[in-house]
Design a protein around this motif. Structure first.
Motif, short mmCIF file in Angstrom:
data_model
loop_
_atom_site.label_atom_id
_atom_site.label_comp_id
_atom_site.label_asym_id
_atom_site.label_seq_id
_atom_site.Cartn_x
_atom_site.Cartn_y
_atom_site.Cartn_z
N GLY A 77 -2.72 27.43 -24.21
CA GLY A 77 -1.55 27.69 -22.95
C GLY A 77 -0.83 25.42 -23.65
N TYR A 78 -0.45 25.08 -22.53
CA TYR A 78 0.54 23.69 -22.56
C TYR A 78 -0.03 22.47 -22.29
N VAL A 79 0.15 21.87 -23.40
CA VAL A 79 -0.58 20.98 -23.28
C VAL A 79 -0.13 19.62 -22.33
N THR A 80 -1.48 19.72 -21.69
CA THR A 80 -1.55 18.79 -20.26
C THR A 80 -1.71 17.31 -20.33
N SER B 36 4.20 29.47 -7.31
CA SER B 36 3.42 28.49 -6.12
C SER B 36 2.34 28.08 -6.24
N ARG B 37 1.42 27.00 -7.37
CA ARG B 37 -0.15 27.08 -7.30
C ARG B 37 -0.21 25.91 -6.06
N PRO B 38 -1.56 25.66 -5.70
CA PRO B 38 -2.14 25.21 -5.29
C PRO B 38 -1.93 23.93 -4.78
N ASP B 39 -1.64 22.98 -6.26
CA ASP B 39 -2.13 21.74 -6.78
C ASP B 39 -0.32 21.73 -7.47
N ASN B 40 -0.27 20.93 -8.07
CA ASN B 40 0.16 19.92 -8.91
C ASN B 40 0.02 19.14 -10.27
N LEU B 41 -1.23 19.05 -10.11
CA LEU B 41 -2.18 18.88 -11.60
C LEU B 41 -1.71 19.06 -12.86
N HIS B 42 -1.39 18.34 -13.32
CA HIS B 42 -0.77 17.88 -14.56
C HIS B 42 0.84 18.10 -14.70
N ARG B 43 1.33 18.08 -13.84
CA ARG B 43 3.00 18.01 -13.41
C ARG B 43 3.62 19.42 -14.36
N LYS B 44 4.49 19.90 -14.84
CA LYS B 44 5.25 20.65 -15.31
C LYS B 44 4.32 21.52 -15.86
N ALA B 45 3.19 20.72 -17.26
CA ALA B 45 2.81 21.53 -18.08
C ALA B 45 1.57 22.07 -17.32
N GLY B 46 1.18 21.69 -16.20
CA GLY B 46 0.74 22.80 -15.56
C GLY B 46 1.59 23.69 -14.63
N ASN B 47 2.91 23.47 -14.29
CA ASN B 47 3.20 24.74 -13.19
C ASN B 47 3.43 25.88 -13.42
N LEU B 48 3.04 25.57 -15.52
CA LEU B 48 4.09 26.86 -16.63
C LEU B 48 2.27 27.51 -16.95
N ASN B 49 1.49 26.60 -16.67
CA ASN B 49 0.36 27.13 -17.48
C ASN B 49 -0.70 28.00 -16.69
N TYR B 50 -0.18 27.75 -15.49
CA TYR B 50 -0.39 28.95 -14.00
C TYR B 50 0.69 29.33 -14.22
N ALA B 51 1.98 29.83 -14.36
CA ALA B 51 2.85 31.09 -14.72
C ALA B 51 2.23 31.65 -15.64
N LEU B 52 1.18 31.31 -17.08
CA LEU B 52 1.31 31.41 -18.12
C LEU B 52 -0.34 32.86 -17.76
N ALA B 53 -0.64 32.24 -16.59
CA ALA B 53 -1.88 32.61 -15.95
C ALA B 53 -1.46 34.34 -15.58
N HIS B 54 -0.04 33.91 -14.34
CA HIS B 54 0.12 34.95 -13.09
C HIS B 54 0.77 36.00 -13.75
N THR B 55 1.36 35.79 -14.95
CA THR B 55 2.93 36.71 -15.54
C THR B 55 2.60 37.47 -17.02
N HIS B 56 3.42 38.91 -17.58
CA HIS B 56 2.33 39.37 -18.47
C HIS B 56 3.61 39.52 -19.35
N GLY B 57 5.27 39.44 -19.20
CA GLY B 57 6.08 39.07 -20.62
C GLY B 57 4.95 39.54 -21.73
N ASP B 58 6.19 39.60 -22.49
CA ASP B 58 5.65 39.83 -24.70
C ASP B 58 6.13 38.36 -24.86
N LEU B 59 7.76 37.51 -24.35
CA LEU B 59 8.05 36.67 -24.61
C LEU B 59 8.40 35.75 -23.08
N ILE B 60 8.55 34.64 -23.63
CA ILE B 60 8.68 33.71 -21.91
C ILE B 60 9.87 32.98 -22.76
#
Length: 566
Positions: A183-186, A68-92
Motif C-alpha cells: 500500500g501507500y507509504v505511511t 470515510s474511515r473511523p480515524d485519521n491515522l497517517h493522513r492522506k496515505a491512510g485515507n488512500l490505504n483505507y480506500a485500497l481495502a474497500h474498493t476493487h477496480g483493476d486500476l486506480i
C-alpha cells in the motif's frame, strides 16, 4: 495500439477523490468533472477524511461512492490505504479535489498498462489560476509557474531512465502493484514521492505522459504557498532518511541514483541561495574580496557565462524555465526553508507546520505578512544603509575615508542586482484582495438571452461557475433582478439565469447574469466548458527569454502591488 488494447480489455477503474477540509464547492466540481470522463467501466469515490455529513449528502446527490474511515491515522496515505481495502477496480485514478480532470484522461492513460511491469502513469500538474507571486505582480498569464519546468522538462527526462516522481494527483496506478508493496507509504508526511520510490525499488516501472489531462488550483497567498512547499521539501528530505523502507542506494540502478542524488541536492537549494544573497552584501559592507578580478577582465571571461546562464536554459526548455524568475521563486522560499531545515535536520519526521494546503481563501484587502516579508525589507534597509555609509558620506565629507578592495565594482553590480531581486520579492509578498467566490475566465461565446418573451444576442465577456457577463450587440433590458434562459448554440447548452445588473456606457450594454442550475447534467457541461481541454488557457502563447527579462524589470517599474488601488 495502446488505445486498441484499452478498448479490447477495458480494465475496471476506480476514481478516488481524497478530501479533508476542502469546500463542498471544490469537491462538487471535481466529481462533476470525473463524471465527464469518457470510460464505460469506472466508479467514482469521495474519500472524506473530514467525516462531514454535507459531503456524504453530496456523494448521495451526485450518485458516487462515499468512504470515510473511523480515524485519521497517517493522513492522506491512510485515507488512500483505507480506500485500497474497500474498493476493487483493476486500476486506480487519484485526483486531489482541487483538480479537474479532462474527459479523455482514461483514454490517454489506461493503454500504458498493456505492459505488465507498469505500476503507475503520472501526468503533469497544470493550473488554471496563477501562482500567488505572478498574480500579485500582475503577470497572471505571462510567466510560467514555478512547477512548469519540473513537469514539462525534468519529468520528461526522468521518464527515459525510469525515475519518474509521483506527484500525488492526476495519476493512474495498478492496484496489484500498490498491494505488492504493502500500500501507500505511511511513515512520511506526504505519500506520493515516497510511494513512487518504493515502487521503483521493487522493480516496477513508472511512466510519465507529458500531456495536460487535468487542471488544478494553486495556493492563492504567500503563506499558503510556503506551507505547501515546505511540506513538500520535508517529505523529499524524509525519502533520504528512510533506508529500510526506501533502499534507494542499494536497489536502484546507476541513472536512477543520479536523479535521486540531484533531488537530494535540490533540498539544499535554500542554503545555496542564501549564500548568493548574503555574501555579496557582506563583501560590500565589510570590505573583503569575493571575486578577485578587475571589472574588465570579469566582463571578458564572466559575461559570456552569465549570458548563457540566463538565456540558454529558456531556449533549451522551450520556454518552461527562466533564470530570472527562478531566482525569484528560490528567494521567496529561501529563508522560511532554512528555518524548516534547521527544525528537521536531526528530526526529519517531526510534525512542523500545516499538513493540508488551504485553497479557499477570501480577504477583502491587500495584505502583507511581515513574518515572511521581513528578510526582504531587512536586506533592502541594510543595502541602502551600506551604500550611504560607503559611498554617500565620502562625497559629503572627504575625511570620511575608507579603503577600496579588489573586485569592489563587481560587488556593487552584484548587490544592485540582488537589491532588484529583493524588491521584486517584497512586491510579490503583498497579496492582492480575493473577493470572488469563483474565478472568472475570459471566454468569448456567442450567446442568446431569452427573457420576457424577447431575445437578446451578444458575446460573453467572461464566465465562471456561478455566472457570466454578456455584452449585447444591441440595446437590451434596462433593469435587473429578472429570470431568463441563456443559450449557447455552439455547444447546444442552455442555462437558467437571473439578471442581476445592467451596465450601460459608451459600449453596448453589459449584463451580469447568475446561473440557477436545475440539473446535474447541465452543471457538468458548464464545468466541461470552463475547464475542459479546449479551455482558453490551453492556447496561451509562451514568452521568450527577452520577454521574460523585460517582464522581470517591468515588475519593478510598475510596482503594481504598491501603485494600484485595489
Amino acid at each position: 495500439h495502446l488505445i486498441d488494447w484499452t478498448m479490447e480489455h477495458q480494465p475496471s477503474v476506480d476514481i478516488w477523490i481524497p478530501t479533508y477540509n476542502e469546500s463542498e464547492r471544490m469537491v462538487r466540481r471535481c466529481v462533476l468533472a470525473c463524471s465527464n470522463i469518457q470510460y464505460p467501466n469506472k466508479k467514482i469515490y469521495i474519500l472524506d477524511d473530514g467525516h462531514r455529513r454535507s459531503i456524504a449528502d453530496l456523494a448521495h446527490e451526485l450518485g458516487v461512492g462515499y468512504l470515510s474511515r473511523p480515524d485519521n491515522l497517517h493522513r492522506k496515505a491512510g485515507n488512500l490505504n483505507y480506500a485500497l481495502a474497500h474498493t476493487h477496480g483493476d486500476l486506480i485514478a487519484v485526483f486531489d479535489c482541487d483538480f479537474i480532470p479532462f474527459s479523455r484522461f482514461l483514454d490517454r492513460t489506461v493503454g500504458f498498462f498493456k505492459d505488465a511491469k507498469v505500476a503507475l502513469v503520472q501526468t503533469p500538474q497544470h493550473y488554471f489560476n496563477a501562482d500567488f507571486h505572478n498574480r500579485n505582480l500582475g503577470l497572471e498569464v505571462l510567466v510560467p509557474d514555478d512547477m512548469d519546468y519540473f513537469f514539462h522538462y525534468v519529468q520528461v527526462i526522468r521518464d527515459r531512465f525510469n525515475a519518474v516522481v509521483c506527484s500525488g494527483t492526476s495519476y493512474l496506478a495498478r492496484r496489484s502493484a500498490l498491494e505488492a508493496i504493502g500500500g501507500y507509504v505511511t511513515h512520511c508526511i506526504i505519500e506520493d514521492n515516497q510511494t513512487g520510490t518504493r515502487l521503483l525499488t521493487r522493480g516496477w516501472r513508472m511512466v510519465y505522459l507529458d500531456e495536460v489531462l487535468s487542471l488544478g488550483e494553486v495556493p492563492r497567498t504567500f503563506h499558503d504557498y510556503l506551507e505547501q512547499r515546505l511540506r513538500w521539501m520535508q517529505g523529499n528530505f524524509q525519502v533520504f532518511t528512510s533506508p529500510r523502507e526506501l533502499p534507494i542506494w542499494t536497489s536502484l540502478d546507476f541513472w536512477q541514483k543520479v536523479f535521486y542524488l540531484n533531488l537530494f541536492l535540490s533540498v539544499w537549494t535554500p542554503l545555496f541561495r542564501a549564500v548568493y544573497i548574503l555574501f555579496p552584501l557582506l563583501s560590500m559592507l565589510i570590505g573583503f574580496t569575493l571575486i578577485a578580478a578587475p571589472a574588465m577582465e570579469y566582463l571578458a571571461y564572466g559575461l559570456p557565462f552569465i549570458l548563457l546562464l540566463y538565456f540558454l536554459p529558456s531556449w533549451q526548455t522551450n520556454g518552461h524555465y527562466f533564470h530570472f524568475w527562478n531566482e525569484v521563486y528560490e528567494s521567496l522560499f529561501c529563508f522560511p526553508a532554512l528555518r524548516r531545515l534547521s527544525q528537521i535536520l536531526f528530526r526529519p519526521f517531526r510534525s512542523v507546520g500545516s499538513l493540508v494546503t488551504n485553497k479557499d481563501v477570501h480577504h477583502p484587502s491587500q495584505t502583507l505578512d511581515l513574518r515572511f516579508a521581513w528578510p526582504f525589507i531587512a536586506y533592502l534597509c541594510v543595502f541602502v544603509g551600506g551604500l550611504v555609509m560607503n559611498f554617500g558620506l565620502p562625497l559629503l565629507d572627504i575625511r570620511w575615508f575608507r579603503p577600496v578592495f579588489e573586485g569592489e565594482s563587481l560587488m556593487i553590480g552584484w548587490n544592485l542586482y540582488n537589491a532588484l531581486l529583493m524588491f521584486i520579492c517584497l512586491l510579490a509578498c503583498i497579496d492582492r484582495p480575493i473577493r470572488r467566490q469563483a474565478d472568472r475566465f475570459p471566454l468569448e461565446l456567442v450567446a442568446c438571452l431569452e427573457m420576457d418573451g424577447k431575445q437578446y444576442w451578444g458575446v460573453t465577456h467572461d464566465v465562471s461557475e456561478q455566472g457570466a457577463s454578456l455584452r449585447l450587440s444591441a440595446p437590451g433590458p434596462r433593469n435587473g433582478d429578472r429570470s431568463g434562459v441563456l443559450r449557447v448554440p455552439q455547444y447546444q447548452l442552455e442555462f437558467p439565469v437571473r439578471l442581476m445588473r445592467v451596465t450601460c456606457g459608451r459600449q453596448r450594454p453589459l449584463l451580469g447574469l447568475t446561473f440557477q442550475m436545475p440539473a446535474l447534467q447541465t452543471e457538468a457541461a458548464l464545468i466541461q466548458l470552463i475547464y475542459g481541454e479546449n479551455a482558453w488557457f490551453q492556447k496561451l502563447k509562451r514568452v521568450g527569454s527577452v520577454d521574460a527579462l523585460f517582464l522581470f524589470l517591468g515588475s519593478v517599474v510598475r510596482a503594481a502591488p504598491i501603485l494600484r488601488r485595489s
